[in-house]
Design a protein around this motif. Structure first.
Motif, PDB file in Angstrom:
ATOM      1  N   GLY A  32       0.816  -1.212   0.000  1.00 44.59           N
ATOM      2  CA  GLY A  32       0.000   0.000   0.000  1.00 44.59           C
ATOM      3  C   GLY A  32       0.845   1.257   0.000  1.00 44.59           C
ATOM      4  N   PHE A  33       1.900   1.271   0.828  1.00 45.45           N
ATOM      5  CA  PHE A  33       2.740   2.462   0.925  1.00 45.45           C
ATOM      6  C   PHE A  33       3.484   2.686  -0.387  1.00 45.45           C
ATOM      7  N   LEU A  34       3.904   1.609  -1.018  1.00 44.91           N
ATOM      8  CA  LEU A  34       4.579   1.718  -2.314  1.00 44.91           C
ATOM      9  C   LEU A  34       3.651   2.400  -3.330  1.00 44.91           C
ATOM     10  N   CYS A  35       2.387   1.961  -3.383  1.00 42.61           N
ATOM     11  CA  CYS A  35       1.439   2.536  -4.342  1.00 42.61           C
ATOM     12  C   CYS A  35       1.196   4.018  -4.072  1.00 42.61           C
ATOM     13  N   THR A  36       1.083   4.383  -2.796  1.00 43.78           N
ATOM     14  CA  THR A  36       0.813   5.793  -2.480  1.00 43.78           C
ATOM     15  C   THR A  36       2.001   6.684  -2.837  1.00 43.78           C
ATOM     16  N   GLN A  37       3.217   6.146  -2.771  1.00 41.42           N
ATOM     17  CA  GLN A  37       4.400   6.965  -3.033  1.00 41.42           C
ATOM     18  C   GLN A  37       4.765   7.024  -4.513  1.00 41.42           C
ATOM     19  N   LEU A  38       4.428   5.983  -5.244  1.00 42.23           N
ATOM     20  CA  LEU A  38       4.797   5.952  -6.667  1.00 42.23           C
ATOM     21  C   LEU A  38       3.717   6.523  -7.566  1.00 42.23           C
ATOM     22  N   GLN A  39       2.463   6.453  -7.127  1.00 43.24           N
ATOM     23  CA  GLN A  39       1.357   6.884  -7.987  1.00 43.24           C
ATOM     24  C   GLN A  39       0.852   8.258  -7.545  1.00 43.24           C
ATOM     25  N   ILE A  40       1.464   9.282  -8.092  1.00 41.56           N
ATOM     26  CA  ILE A  40       1.016  10.637  -7.811  1.00 41.56           C
ATOM     27  C   ILE A  40       0.458  11.227  -9.097  1.00 41.56           C
ATOM     28  N   THR A  41      -0.323  12.293  -8.976  1.00 37.78           N
ATOM     29  CA  THR A  41      -0.973  12.896 -10.139  1.00 37.78           C
ATOM     30  C   THR A  41       0.076  13.391 -11.129  1.00 37.78           C
ATOM     31  N   LEU A  42      -0.007  12.880 -12.351  1.00 35.51           N
ATOM     32  CA  LEU A  42       0.957  13.265 -13.376  1.00 35.51           C
ATOM     33  C   LEU A  42       0.621  14.638 -13.959  1.00 35.51           C
ATOM     34  N   HIS A  43       1.632  15.305 -14.481  1.00 32.06           N
ATOM     35  CA  HIS A  43       1.471  16.583 -15.187  1.00 32.06           C
ATOM     36  C   HIS A  43       0.831  17.656 -14.303  1.00 32.06           C
ATOM     37  N   LEU A  44       0.919  17.499 -12.994  1.00 29.12           N
ATOM     38  CA  LEU A  44       0.387  18.506 -12.084  1.00 29.12           C
ATOM     39  C   LEU A  44       1.537  19.065 -11.258  1.00 29.12           C
ATOM     40  N   ALA A  45       1.822  20.339 -11.465  1.00 28.19           N
ATOM     41  CA  ALA A  45       2.955  20.957 -10.778  1.00 28.19           C
ATOM     42  C   ALA A  45       2.787  20.861  -9.261  1.00 28.19           C
ATOM     43  N   GLY A  46       3.852  20.422  -8.601  1.00 28.35           N
ATOM     44  CA  GLY A  46       3.831  20.342  -7.142  1.00 28.35           C
ATOM     45  C   GLY A  46       3.068  19.164  -6.578  1.00 28.35           C
ATOM     46  N   ALA A  47       2.682  18.204  -7.420  1.00 28.37           N
ATOM     47  CA  ALA A  47       1.924  17.041  -6.935  1.00 28.37           C
ATOM     48  C   ALA A  47       2.771  16.226  -5.963  1.00 28.37           C
ATOM     49  N   LYS A  48       2.156  15.812  -4.868  1.00 29.75           N
ATOM     50  CA  LYS A  48       2.841  15.029  -3.844  1.00 29.75           C
ATOM     51  C   LYS A  48       1.981  13.834  -3.457  1.00 29.75           C
ATOM     52  N   PRO A  49       2.595  12.811  -2.858  1.00 30.89           N
ATOM     53  CA  PRO A  49       1.796  11.681  -2.375  1.00 30.89           C
ATOM     54  C   PRO A  49       0.819  12.134  -1.290  1.00 30.89           C
ATOM     55  N   TYR A  50      -0.222  11.368  -1.097  1.00 25.85           N
ATOM     56  CA  TYR A  50      -1.219  11.646  -0.066  1.00 25.85           C
ATOM     57  C   TYR A  50      -0.522  11.713   1.286  1.00 25.85           C
ATOM     58  N   ARG A 100       1.099   2.578 -18.162  1.00 32.75           N
ATOM     59  CA  ARG A 100       0.762   2.571 -19.586  1.00 32.75           C
ATOM     60  C   ARG A 100      -0.136   3.735 -20.011  1.00 32.75           C
ATOM     61  N   PHE A 101      -1.051   4.153 -19.113  1.00 32.16           N
ATOM     62  CA  PHE A 101      -2.040   5.165 -19.492  1.00 32.16           C
ATOM     63  C   PHE A 101      -1.947   6.443 -18.656  1.00 32.16           C
ATOM     64  N   GLU A 102      -0.931   6.522 -17.798  1.00 33.19           N
ATOM     65  CA  GLU A 102      -0.726   7.699 -16.955  1.00 33.19           C
ATOM     66  C   GLU A 102      -1.957   8.004 -16.103  1.00 33.19           C
ATOM     67  N   SER A 103      -2.599   6.959 -15.628  1.00 32.38           N
ATOM     68  CA  SER A 103      -3.779   7.133 -14.780  1.00 32.38           C
ATOM     69  C   SER A 103      -3.969   5.889 -13.936  1.00 32.38           C
ATOM     70  N   THR A 104      -4.415   6.097 -12.708  1.00 32.26           N
ATOM     71  CA  THR A 104      -4.809   4.955 -11.893  1.00 32.26           C
ATOM     72  C   THR A 104      -6.207   4.514 -12.319  1.00 32.26           C
ATOM     73  N   LEU A 105      -6.762   3.509 -11.653  1.00 30.26           N
ATOM     74  CA  LEU A 105      -8.074   2.981 -12.019  1.00 30.26           C
ATOM     75  C   LEU A 105      -9.139   4.073 -11.949  1.00 30.26           C
ATOM     76  N   THR A 106      -9.968   4.154 -12.987  1.00 28.44           N
ATOM     77  CA  THR A 106     -11.047   5.145 -13.046  1.00 28.44           C
ATOM     78  C   THR A 106     -12.342   4.437 -13.446  1.00 28.44           C
ATOM     79  N   PRO A 107     -13.488   5.060 -13.189  1.00 32.23           N
ATOM     80  CA  PRO A 107     -14.753   4.475 -13.645  1.00 32.23           C
ATOM     81  C   PRO A 107     -14.787   4.249 -15.153  1.00 32.23           C
TER      82      PRO A 107
END
Length: 597
Positions: A32-50, A100-107
């Motif tokens: 879980g911690f790995l996912c929160t640290q590696l998956q941050i919002t792409l192309h958003l200036a200053g984006a940080k992990p939760y 692959r798609f620069e996005s986590t799971l979405t509806p």
């Protein structure tokens, strides 16, 4: 000694859920911690992990292990692996989508997966899945999985061979129990606001309510892949319910007759257009010179008192496409959508959108607005043609639709253009070479440099929008046509006294907010040929320009222009009808009477 032993046991009890599921707890925490640290919002200036990922992960896993603790060991051993395999699988899919798609799971991603057939699935795996994935962030998930398996096997092997002093162990468990209890209480206090927001998010009845919830300042953060999957399933379930209702009502459409009064009807839907940044409404910058010229030539009729029904694109679309009106019983999905009525009347309906097209990385806002437009079944019922690609700039839509011909008679047409207009972020809405305004053009000492640049970009996007809209109108200058322009809603853009841009979705609607976010530019242009052949249309348009109107009644205006006779037509909702109801309450967001503000 006996009392001391009891005390140790009681204190150690708080650590028991972790102790009895130790390998599972540690590996799931690492995952879980790995996912929160590696998956941050792409192309958003200053984006940080939760920022609360560590305490919230501890809180969630402790609760899970606490529940597992009460299950007999023989069953628990297998159940842990079932849970672990599910969580690893979800994390792998989520990380794969991120890579692959620069996005986590979405509806939308889940919806697209459900619509994929066997051949498409096979092609997808050949294109995207290979051993090279192990060299990406997906490989970290696989590494934790391997460590989990090896560690579990070693524990099973060593447990039978190692003997430990029970007194020492009891003291250690007591100390760990105290630390665990303190950590759990602290974590619970820290993460409770997000847990309350998550519970609220999963308690809504419609996908629109979910979208509106996510505009709140205290919106839930779905920080783990499993939460994102749960939300995607939930969102698709809510969307599916409304889609079923729309499809059910579409079966009940009945068109009695159609005179094709206006052979070519064009509806241009803009985006995030502040009325007071248009020259048509007195703005002092040349943001809409082409529209202004047509208005001065008296071919374009500007309406003074029009408001959007919502300040959210998805809600606005649902309500002005539907024959249901705000204030009526039921919801937007309890009535047919007007494009399908036009098709059944004999019009050829074309939908050209630069926004609503299913793509894996789209946000819930676009999903909420486009799930019904992108339904293969409903889309086929509503539209004869629609585009299959999006463009960086709105003028790209013009390349998809052929110029109407005056030589070869065409069937009567309804063409809907949905532009990106002035959608945030503004600088991305116009080509750089089309920049017209700079911060130096504004005498606004109350704004800083960044705010002035943003204001200039908004006006540049507005000026570019003027050129695109005019290009669409020019296509119909030789046709018997009527063009209607309206944006989905307004937009805040530094109009005094505010130093703000965007929209305040969750704020109470007051007079100022209604002015900026709900009042919209609205005009109707009648071609020379249309004015010649149907002077009554032009006269009715001019007579209606000062009437109060809200966009949820748009279908009835369109039916009038087309000459469509159906049981669903309401003359009291038709802006051009002598029977139009000027006193109808205009309920912004179905809650605030605009005319009483």
């Amino acid at each position: 000694m006996r009392n001391l032993s009891v005390i140790y046991k009681v204190l150690g009890w708080a650590f028991r859920p972790i102790r009895e599921n130790f390998v599972f707890f540690v590996c799931m925490y690492a995952l879980g911690f790995l996912c929160t640290q590696l998956q941050i919002t792409l192309h958003l200036a200053g984006a940080k992990p939760y920022e609360l990922s560590a305490p919230e992960l501890f809180f969630d896993l402790y609760i899970l292990c606490f529940l597992l603790m009460w299950i007999p060991e023989k069953v628990r051993r297998w159940l842990r692996w079932v849970v672990a395999i599910v969580l690893y699988a979800i994390a792998l899919v989520d990380m794969f989508c991120y890579v692959r798609f620069e996005s986590t799971l979405t509806p939308t991603m889940l919806m697209l997966a459900q619509e994929t057939d066997g051949r498409e699935t096979s092609e997808f795996f050949r294109s995207y899945v290979g051993w090279n994935l192990l060299t990406t962030k997906v490989g970290w998930v696989v590494l934790i999985l391997v460590i989990h398996i090896v560690w579990s096997l070693l524990v099973c092997h060593l447990r039978k061979r190692v003997e430990v002093n029970k007194t020492v162990l009891s003291k250690c468990f007591a100390l760990l129990g105290v630390l665990t209890l303190v950590t759990f209480v602290w974590s619970a206090i820290e993460v409770w606001p997000n847990k309350a927001s998550t519970l609220r998010l999963f308690s809504h009845d419609t996908i629109g309510e979910v979208e509106h919830d996510l505009t709140r300042r205290d919106a839930a953060t779905l920080y783990l892949p499993v939460w994102r999957l749960a939300f995607s399933v939930y969102a698709n379930h809510l969307a599916g319910k409304q889609l079923s209702q729309v499809l059910e009502h579409s079966e009940q459409i009945q068109v009695d007759s159609c005179t094709f009064r206006t052979p070519n009807i064009v509806l241009i839907i803009g985006e995030s257009y502040n009325k007071y940044h248009s020259q048509l409404y007195g703005y002092d910058k040349p943001t809409s010179p082409r529209q202004l010229q047509r208005a001065q030539d008296s071919t374009l009729v500007v309406f003074d008192d029009v408001v959007a029904c919502w300040n959210l694109t998805s809600y606005a679309f649902k309500n002005f496409l539907s024959l249901h009106a705000l204030g009526d019983e039921g919801d937007w999905c309890d009535a047919p959508l007007f494009p399908e009525v036009f098709r059944k009347a004999g019009y050829k309906v074309t939908f050209l959108t630069n926004q609503f097209m299913s793509k894996p990385a789209e946000k819930v806002y676009d999903f909420s607005g486009g799930f019904f437009l992108n339904s293969p079944d409903l889309s086929a019922r509503m539209f004869d043609e629609r585009n299959q690609c999006l463009f960086r700039y709105d003028e790209g839509l013009l390349t998809l639709h052929p110029q109407p011909s005056t030589l070869n008679p065409q069937p009567s047409t309804l063409t809907i253009y949905h532009l990106m207009g002035q959608h945030v972020d503004y600088v991305a809405r116009f080509p750089k070479q089309r920049r017209k305004f700079t911060p130096a053009d504004y005498d606004r000492p109350d704004l800083d440099g960044a705010q002035l640049a943003c204001l200039a970009d908004y006006d540049n996007a507005t000026a570019y929008n003027d050129s695109v809209v005019d290009a669409i109108v020019r296509r119909y200058e030789q046709q018997d046509a009527v063009v209607i322009y309206m944006p989905d809603h307004g937009e805040e853009c530094f109009n005094p006294p505010m130093k703000f841009h965007g929209r305040l979705h969750s704020a109470k609607i007051d007079r100022r907010l209604a002015r900026e976010e709900f009042e919209i530019p609205f005009w109707i242009w009648c071609s020379p040929k249309n004015r010649e052949l149907h002077p009554d249309i032009y006269e009715s348009v001019k007579a209606a320009r000062k009437r109060p109107f809200m966009t949820d009644n748009l279908p009835h205006l369109l039916f009038s222009l087309a000459g469509i006779h159906t049981k669903d037509y309401r003359p009291d909702y038709d802006l051009l009808s002598p029977k139009y109801n000027n006193k109808r309450p205009r309920l912004l967001k179905n809650q605030t009477d605009y005319d009483k503000l």
